[in-house]
Design an enzyme around this catalytic site. Structure first.
Site, mmCIF file in Angstrom:
data_model
loop_
_atom_site.group_PDB
_atom_site.id
_atom_site.type_symbol
_atom_site.label_atom_id
_atom_site.label_comp_id
_atom_site.label_asym_id
_atom_site.label_seq_id
_atom_site.Cartn_x
_atom_site.Cartn_y
_atom_site.Cartn_z
ATOM 1 C CD GLN A 1 -0.991 -0.582 3.597
ATOM 2 O OE1 GLN A 1 -2.297 -0.763 3.460
ATOM 3 N NE2 GLN A 1 -0.597 -1.256 4.619
ATOM 4 C CG HIS B 1 -5.244 2.954 19.119
ATOM 5 N ND1 HIS B 1 -4.211 4.073 18.853
ATOM 6 C CD2 HIS B 1 -5.178 2.125 17.923
ATOM 7 C CE1 HIS B 1 -3.786 3.898 17.596
ATOM 8 N NE2 HIS B 1 -4.455 2.677 16.874
ATOM 9 C CG ASP C 1 -0.212 -5.026 10.071
ATOM 10 O OD1 ASP C 1 0.110 -4.829 8.973
ATOM 11 O OD2 ASP C 1 -1.323 -4.175 10.350
ATOM 12 C CG ASP D 1 -2.532 -13.373 4.324
ATOM 13 O OD1 ASP D 1 -3.451 -12.706 5.065
ATOM 14 O OD2 ASP D 1 -2.855 -14.011 3.519
ATOM 15 N N GLY D 2 -2.804 -12.215 8.019
ATOM 16 C CA GLY D 2 -3.653 -12.524 9.128
ATOM 17 C C GLY D 2 -4.744 -13.538 8.601
ATOM 18 C CG ASP E 1 -6.506 -2.074 14.840
ATOM 19 O OD1 ASP E 1 -7.011 -1.253 13.924
ATOM 20 O OD2 ASP E 1 -5.908 -1.426 15.828
ATOM 21 C CG ASP F 1 -11.656 1.929 5.096
ATOM 22 O OD1 ASP F 1 -11.945 1.995 5.964
ATOM 23 O OD2 ASP F 1 -11.356 3.040 4.291
ATOM 24 N N PRO G 1 -4.952 -4.589 1.557
ATOM 25 C CG PRO G 1 -3.092 -3.976 2.188
ATOM 26 C CD PRO G 1 -4.227 -3.502 1.469
#
Length: 283
Positions: free
Chosen positions: A36, A67, A111, A142-143, A161, A164, A168
């Site tokens: 990104q 948070h 993340d 990769d989550g 968390d 948009d 990713p």
């Protein structure tokens, strides 16, 4: 990349005919990561400001609201939150809030983009100051794949968390991922996911609730709270529980310092506004 400017930084939401801007004085970082476009700006009133793919993620001024609300409601609803997993959250602000809870024994943060964490270390050091806590483990992968491969019933709380649902973050809103979250949670487990603005993204919220219901979550509540740099000035975090209710809240421990979250506020936010209740219907 650094250069002095005196200009407005805008986020445009074409589908809503809306635009939000913040006056910036200097671009501190401009990097195309493998995933990104990452920017950090210095601003006049908001401190440092991070954007991903042109979307405002956080500012120094108000990130504590997001948070705290992405961490404490789930942790205070669970009776014994020992093992926590954060998917996304590369700026580490949510991680910092989770680590305030002494009963938490381990936190794994996954993340995909390490560049976000390195930028936070440089420009938001208050959010990364506790990354060396022995209870914390930071993984850059990769989550969605991590959750797919995680053992069943191995986690107490999952916090999604996410950005948009573009780039990713796309897979983190899908039914397959949410079904994996349900499988990985222990019997009394709770998850919370960033679920966008009801003013700008109600269809997405509906799909999110439907996917959670299809995954087998017993109860779901979307907590609406202010977030000044996000579209519409607000955002939701949707809580979902594998079994049992979501309205049994433990008092916040005396040693957990917060600036926005408090038990009374949490109870109030569980009362979903009528316009949201009407839109969500029986989902």
């Amino acid at each position: 990349m650094s250069g002095k400017h005196d200009e407005w930084v805008y986020e445009t939401v074409e589908e809503m005919g809306a635009r939000f801007g913040i006056r910036a004085t200097e671009k501190l970082l401009d990097e195309q990561t493998p995933y990104q476009h990452l920017e950090v700006w210095r601003t006049e009133q908001w401190g440092n400001l991070m954007l991903l793919d042109g979307v405002m993620m956080l500012s120094s001024l108000e990130n504590f609201v997001y948070h705290e609300m992405m961490s404490h409601p789930a942790l205070q609803t669970h009776a014994h939150p020992r093992n926590v997993v954060i998917i996304g959250g590369g700026d580490c602000g949510t991680l910092t809030e989770v680590l305030k809870h002494a009963e938490v024994e381990s936190v794994v943060q996954i993340d995909i983009d390490e560049a976000v964490t390195r930028a936070a270390e440089r420009f938001f050091p208050e959010l990364t100051a506790h990354n060396d806590d022995p209870r914390a483990s930071l993984r850059f992968e990769d989550g969605v794949a991590w959750m797919r491969n995680a053992p069943a019933e191995s986690v107490d709380v999952i916090i999604v968390d996410s950005t948009d649902p573009i780039g990713p973050g796309t897979g983190l809103f899908g039914p397959a991922f949410l079904a994996d979250c349900q499988r990985v949670l222990r019997e009394d487990g709770i998850m919370v996911g960033q679920s966008e603005s009801p003013f700008y993204h109600m269809p997405l919220m509906l799909d999110y609730h439907r996917a959670m219901k299809a995954a087998g979550f017993a109860e779901r509540r979307s907590l609406l709270f202010p977030q000044p740099v996000y579209p519409g000035g607000s955002i939701t975090g949707t809580l979902a529980r594998k079994t049992g209710p979501l309205d049994e809240i433990r008092p916040l421990a005396a040693g957990v310092a917060t600036r926005f979250y408090r038990t009374e506020l949490h109870r109030g936010l569980l009362a979903i506004p009528p316009f949201m209740q009407e839109a969500l219907g029986d989902v």
